[in-house]
Structure formats: C-alpha cells, structure tokens
Motif scaffolding. Structure first.
Motif, PDB file in Angstrom:
ATOM      1  N   MET A  48     -60.312  30.661  -9.616  1.00  0.00           N
ATOM      2  CA  MET A  48     -61.148  31.424  -8.745  1.00  0.00           C
ATOM      3  C   MET A  48     -62.613  31.424  -9.172  1.00  0.00           C
ATOM      4  O   MET A  48     -62.703  31.739 -10.557  1.00  0.00           O
ATOM      5  CB  MET A  48     -60.679  32.787  -8.658  1.00  0.00           C
ATOM      6  N   THR A  49     -63.638  31.015  -8.627  1.00  0.00           N
ATOM      7  CA  THR A  49     -65.009  31.131  -8.873  1.00  0.00           C
ATOM      8  C   THR A  49     -65.545  32.329  -9.009  1.00  0.00           C
ATOM      9  O   THR A  49     -65.036  33.287  -8.257  1.00  0.00           O
ATOM     10  CB  THR A  49     -65.851  30.165  -8.190  1.00  0.00           C
ATOM     11  N   GLU A  50     -66.306  32.761 -10.159  1.00  0.00           N
ATOM     12  CA  GLU A  50     -66.794  33.837 -10.684  1.00  0.00           C
ATOM     13  C   GLU A  50     -68.019  34.431  -9.490  1.00  0.00           C
ATOM     14  O   GLU A  50     -68.716  33.354  -9.065  1.00  0.00           O
ATOM     15  CB  GLU A  50     -67.651  33.974 -11.781  1.00  0.00           C
ATOM     16  N   GLN A  51     -67.783  35.379  -9.030  1.00  0.00           N
ATOM     17  CA  GLN A  51     -69.118  35.964  -8.099  1.00  0.00           C
ATOM     18  C   GLN A  51     -70.149  35.844  -8.870  1.00  0.00           C
ATOM     19  O   GLN A  51     -70.427  36.392 -10.152  1.00  0.00           O
ATOM     20  CB  GLN A  51     -68.713  37.485  -7.677  1.00  0.00           C
ATOM     21  N   PRO A  52     -71.370  35.682  -8.284  1.00  0.00           N
ATOM     22  CA  PRO A  52     -72.538  35.890  -8.999  1.00  0.00           C
ATOM     23  C   PRO A  52     -72.836  37.267  -9.086  1.00  0.00           C
ATOM     24  O   PRO A  52     -72.444  38.119  -8.630  1.00  0.00           O
ATOM     25  CB  PRO A  52     -73.770  35.548  -7.721  1.00  0.00           C
ATOM     26  N   ILE A  53     -73.511  37.705 -10.429  1.00  0.00           N
ATOM     27  CA  ILE A  53     -73.878  39.151 -10.725  1.00  0.00           C
ATOM     28  C   ILE A  53     -75.242  39.572 -10.422  1.00  0.00           C
ATOM     29  O   ILE A  53     -76.099  38.991 -11.265  1.00  0.00           O
ATOM     30  CB  ILE A  53     -73.483  39.313 -12.240  1.00  0.00           C
ATOM     31  N   PRO A  54     -75.722  40.038  -9.563  1.00  0.00           N
ATOM     32  CA  PRO A  54     -77.182  40.286  -9.513  1.00  0.00           C
ATOM     33  C   PRO A  54     -77.450  41.186 -10.076  1.00  0.00           C
ATOM     34  O   PRO A  54     -76.841  41.953 -10.849  1.00  0.00           O
ATOM     35  CB  PRO A  54     -77.217  40.742  -7.809  1.00  0.00           C
ATOM     36  N   TYR A  55     -78.976  41.537 -10.387  1.00  0.00           N
ATOM     37  CA  TYR A  55     -79.269  42.810 -11.184  1.00  0.00           C
ATOM     38  C   TYR A  55     -79.327  43.984 -10.720  1.00  0.00           C
ATOM     39  O   TYR A  55     -79.135  45.151 -11.335  1.00  0.00           O
ATOM     40  CB  TYR A  55     -80.935  42.602 -11.781  1.00  0.00           C
ATOM     41  N   ALA A  56     -79.016  44.288  -9.207  1.00  0.00           N
ATOM     42  CA  ALA A  56     -78.917  45.427  -8.590  1.00  0.00           C
ATOM     43  C   ALA A  56     -78.102  45.061  -7.343  1.00  0.00           C
ATOM     44  O   ALA A  56     -78.412  44.239  -6.576  1.00  0.00           O
ATOM     45  CB  ALA A  56     -80.359  46.105  -8.242  1.00  0.00           C
ATOM     46  N   LYS A  57     -77.413  46.259  -6.821  1.00  0.00           N
ATOM     47  CA  LYS A  57     -76.751  45.832  -5.389  1.00  0.00           C
ATOM     48  C   LYS A  57     -76.175  47.054  -5.127  1.00  0.00           C
ATOM     49  O   LYS A  57     -75.767  48.112  -5.870  1.00  0.00           O
ATOM     50  CB  LYS A  57     -75.602  45.163  -5.901  1.00  0.00           C
ATOM     51  N   GLN A  58     -76.631  47.286  -3.738  1.00  0.00           N
ATOM     52  CA  GLN A  58     -76.032  48.578  -2.995  1.00  0.00           C
ATOM     53  C   GLN A  58     -74.640  48.553  -2.899  1.00  0.00           C
ATOM     54  O   GLN A  58     -74.112  47.572  -3.157  1.00  0.00           O
ATOM     55  CB  GLN A  58     -76.574  48.696  -1.625  1.00  0.00           C
ATOM     56  N   TRP A  59     -73.944  49.761  -2.750  1.00  0.00           N
ATOM     57  CA  TRP A  59     -72.670  50.036  -2.622  1.00  0.00           C
ATOM     58  C   TRP A  59     -72.376  50.682  -1.112  1.00  0.00           C
ATOM     59  O   TRP A  59     -72.512  51.775  -1.064  1.00  0.00           O
ATOM     60  CB  TRP A  59     -72.084  50.807  -3.669  1.00  0.00           C
ATOM     61  N   ILE A  60     -72.073  49.896  -0.235  1.00  0.00           N
ATOM     62  CA  ILE A  60     -71.517  50.311   1.271  1.00  0.00           C
ATOM     63  C   ILE A  60     -70.350  50.420   1.428  1.00  0.00           C
ATOM     64  O   ILE A  60     -69.337  49.463   1.203  1.00  0.00           O
ATOM     65  CB  ILE A  60     -72.303  49.644   2.081  1.00  0.00           C
ATOM     66  N   THR A  61     -69.726  51.426   1.794  1.00  0.00           N
ATOM     67  CA  THR A  61     -68.310  51.781   2.123  1.00  0.00           C
ATOM     68  C   THR A  61     -67.983  51.966   3.577  1.00  0.00           C
ATOM     69  O   THR A  61     -68.922  51.953   4.499  1.00  0.00           O
ATOM     70  CB  THR A  61     -67.765  53.093   1.340  1.00  0.00           C
ATOM     71  N   ARG A  62     -66.841  51.876   4.018  1.00  0.00           N
ATOM     72  CA  ARG A  62     -66.546  52.115   5.579  1.00  0.00           C
ATOM     73  C   ARG A  62     -67.146  53.610   5.943  1.00  0.00           C
ATOM     74  O   ARG A  62     -67.339  53.440   7.139  1.00  0.00           O
ATOM     75  CB  ARG A  62     -64.849  52.348   5.729  1.00  0.00           C
ATOM     76  N   ASP A  63     -67.173  54.469   5.208  1.00  0.00           N
ATOM     77  CA  ASP A  63     -67.460  55.804   5.706  1.00  0.00           C
ATOM     78  C   ASP A  63     -69.248  55.867   5.989  1.00  0.00           C
ATOM     79  O   ASP A  63     -69.591  56.227   6.974  1.00  0.00           O
ATOM     80  CB  ASP A  63     -67.347  56.797   4.580  1.00  0.00           C
ATOM     81  N   ASP A  64     -69.577  55.001   5.116  1.00  0.00           N
ATOM     82  CA  ASP A  64     -71.292  54.644   5.374  1.00  0.00           C
ATOM     83  C   ASP A  64     -71.336  53.911   6.921  1.00  0.00           C
ATOM     84  O   ASP A  64     -72.317  54.677   7.294  1.00  0.00           O
ATOM     85  CB  ASP A  64     -71.768  53.915   4.231  1.00  0.00           C
TER      86      ASP A  64
END
Ligand SMILES: Cc1ncc(COP(=O)(O)O)c(C=O)c1O
Length: 401
Positions: free
Chosen positions: A1-17
C-alpha cells in the motif's frame, strides 16, 4: 500500500460535523440566523470572555478589532515579527503605522522586555498585538501591566491558541479570555485547531467595544430596533429629516463598516468542532510528546518551548536546526521527497517588500526573530495523524539532522 502524504496541518471532519452543516443548509437561515449566536455563546463559555463576535476570518477579526479601537491615520501599532501577515496588516488597513518588537527566544512570542524598552526609548504605541505563537500564550499579564504604565490597548492574536490556557498566581485563564487584553481574536482556518472553513472571532469583556464590533461587522449599519446604539449627530446629517425613522425597515450608517459576516452553516461546523476541542488538544499534546521524546537527545536540534507548554493546545511544532539555513533546507527537501510536507512559520514580517519599502526596515532589525527564522521548520501536527505517521516524520528528521 502506498503511504498517504503527510501535510503539515489538516482539518478533522466527522459525520457529526457534516450532519450539523447539512441540517442548517436545510433550515430557513443560511446567514444571520440563530446558529451565529449559539457559536458565540459557546466561545464565551470556553474562554469566559463576556462577548464573542464571530466573523469571516481571523484577518477580518483583527481588522474589526483595530477599527473598534479607532486606530486611524498614523496611529502606531506594534506586533511580533514572528507571525502571519495579518497581525501587522490590520494596523495598515486602518491607516496606522506598524512597527515590530523582537521575540523572546524561549517563548518565540513578543518579548515584554523589548516592548518596555521600545516604550521607554522610542515611542508609546496606541495598540500592541502580541501573538500566542504556536499555541503558547504570550506573556499577557506582563503586557497588561505595561499597558497600565504606558496606556496602550492590547489585542491578543490567539489565532493559534484556542484551547490553550495560562496560570497566574494559581488562577487559570483561557487564551482569548481577555483577562489581560482589551480584545482577543481566533482564526478557524482549516490549518488551525478547530475549523469553520474560513472563519474568525473577536472576544472582549467590554460592552461598548462589543456593540461597536457587531455594527462594524455589518457595514456600520444600525437598524431602527437598535437605534439607541448610535450617537446623535451634530453634523450635516442632522439636517436631513427622514420621516421614516420610526419605520421597522429603517437603518442608518454612522460609521463605515465592512461585510465580515460568517454563515450559519460555517458556525454549525464550528459548534460541532468545539465539542471535540478537548480530544484535539489531548492528541496534539500526545504527538508533541512523541516528537519531544525522539528529538530531545539530539544536540543539533532545539525543541519548541516545552517547559512552558503544559497548558498549551499546540498548533505548530516549530523545530529548530542549529546547523542553520542550509541544514533546514536539506531537511525540508529530504522530507518532501518522502511526501512529508513541512512549513516555515514565519519569515519576519518586516522583511516583506511592503513593510521594508514603506518604512525602510532592514535585516538585523529583530535579530532574535531572524535567527529563529533561519533555522526553523514546522513539522506535521494535526490530531488525525497516526502514530505510524508520527514515527515516519521522526525517522526522516533523525536520519537527516
Ligand atoms: C497568528 C495569525 N494571526 C492571524 C491569522 C489570520 O487568520 P485567517 O487566515 O483566518 O484570516 C493567522 C492565519 O494564518 C495567523 O496565523
């Protein structure tokens, strides 16, 4: 499996959001509806500030704060050079003059000692804008005490610091509480701790400032139902007899404002995100601990100000490479080649051509901010980062440091 890019920052959005946002999209009000006030109330609960005024983004929040203080032509405002452009631009938007106070290398925030020297030897600003850099509170009680001696206003730029606290004589204060400032601001940009897409807020304990901020947020307009907000005018406009003044549709503009409103669906996202702030804070601190543990023995590295960080909700992890600029660039490129994306916070603001050209600011003006800038790199830090991703970053840094 290829690794996901790792950004310096990222939001975390859920189903509830998403559910929270969709509910508002199906309701009657997309903007100027009831969710605005709900979000504002929750920000007051979090910070214990008396008023919160939410708006389009953190830059708009800073602009409104300066407008509300009446910053105008040639008024002097000072801020930290180690910040995003907005901390200074807000003074310029109002026609003020902007200067920069060097940082304390231990906190990476504006140095109270340097501010005191500036006030004593150079000039007393009308407004001081300290920045809670990376989520660590600036020394707000010291700034407050200086403001009592010299008589300047304080706007705490807490764009990085929602969820952070500081303790004075056993009493804990939230960043944004305005216990030691006239106003504070947050940003809800996706790189920040909680997000509304774009968004910001101003906090204050001052009733008059809060009223002014609300008016300035919406064009400077006062509606007939809020008429007592305005001051009666002794100017030419007093001769304009408008017989509709008592009508329900009547509105009046006595000061020039902006349209810096935020939408209800953005605030629904903000409300939902605020519920998870304790979780975000805990995970951010866990990642910081993992980084600190891995890097503390390496003599080429300077860790972020960790002894002061116990109460922080860390927004950034600024790691300094003692070997300087070349080593920093090599590490940036080495990490980039592994799909690990770092950032640099910040180029000293007065190096920007706008400021350098307008005021003649030159290299060497704030030496501590410049040294820090020459060797810093912000490593990825966001709550959805997995332990494996954190380890990848650690391995990449240590194999190149
Ligand atoms: C310290 C600081 N102040 C103000 C802002 C402006 O916030 P916004 O991007 O929401 O306009 C930022 C955003 O990057 C920031 O980092």
């Amino acid at each position: 499996m290829t690794e996901q890019p790792i950004p310096y920052a990222k939001q975390w959005i859920t189903r509830d959001d998403i559910h929270g946002v969709c509910e508002i999209l199906e309701s009657s009000f997309l903007t100027t509806g009831p969710v605005i006030e709900q979000f504002e109330n929750k920000l007051c609960e979090l910070t214990q500030a008396r008023h919160a005024i939410v708006c389009a983004n953190g830059t708009a929040a800073l602009h409104l704060a300066c407008l509300a203080l009446g910053i105008t032509d040639n008024d002097l405002g000072v801020t930290s050079p180690n910040s995003f452009l907005s901390s200074a631009n807000c003074i310029e938007f109002c026609g003020g003059r902007t200067d920069f106070i060097d940082i304390d290398p231990l906190t990476l925030c504006m140095s109270p000692e340097s501010l005191e020297t500036y006030c004593r030897e150079k000039a007393v600003p009308r407004v001081v804008i300290p920045v809670d850099f990376s989520g660590i509170a600036a020394d707000l009680p010291r700034f407050k005490s200086l403001s009592q001696t010299y008589g300047f206003y304080i706007i705490e730029d807490a764009a990085h610091a929602i969820g952070s606290t500081y303790t004075i004589e056993g009493k804990r204060f939230a960043c944004g509480s305005c216990a030691h400032s006239d106003m504070a601001i947050f940003s809800f940009h996706p790189a920040k701790t909680i997000t509304t897409g774009e968004g910001g807020a101003i906090l204050t304990n001052d009733d008059a400032l809060a009223k002014r901020l609300r008016t300035l947020r919406t064009h400077g307009m006062i509606r007939s139902k809020d008429q007592n907000q305005g001051q009666s005018s002794a100017n030419a406009s007093a001769n304009i007899i408008d017989n509709t003044k008592e009508a329900p549709w009547y509105y009046e503009m006595k000061t020039l404002g902006c349209n810096y409103r935020i939408t209800d669906f953005q605030c629904a996202l903000g409300l939902s995100q605020l519920d998870r702030l304790p979780q975000f804070k805990a995970r951010r601190n866990q990642i910081v601990s993992l980084y600190n543990k891995a890097f503390q023995a390496n003599t080429h590295l300077i860790l972020p100000p960790k002894e002061l960080a116990s109460e922080a909700c860390p927004h950034l992890y600024p790691l300094q490479f003692k070997k300087g600029e070349k080593s920093r660039l090599a590490i940036y490129n080495a990490l980039q080649s592994r799909d690990i994306h770092c950032q640099v916070h910040y180029i000293p603001i007065y190096w920007q051509p706008y400021y350098a050209d307008k005021y003649g600011y030159a290299k060497g003006k704030c030496p501590r901010a410049e040294t820090y800038y020459s060797r810093t790199l912000s490593l990825p830090l966001y709550p959805a980062m997995t332990d494996d991703q954190v380890q990848n970053v650690i391995d990449a840094v240590l194999s190149n440091a």
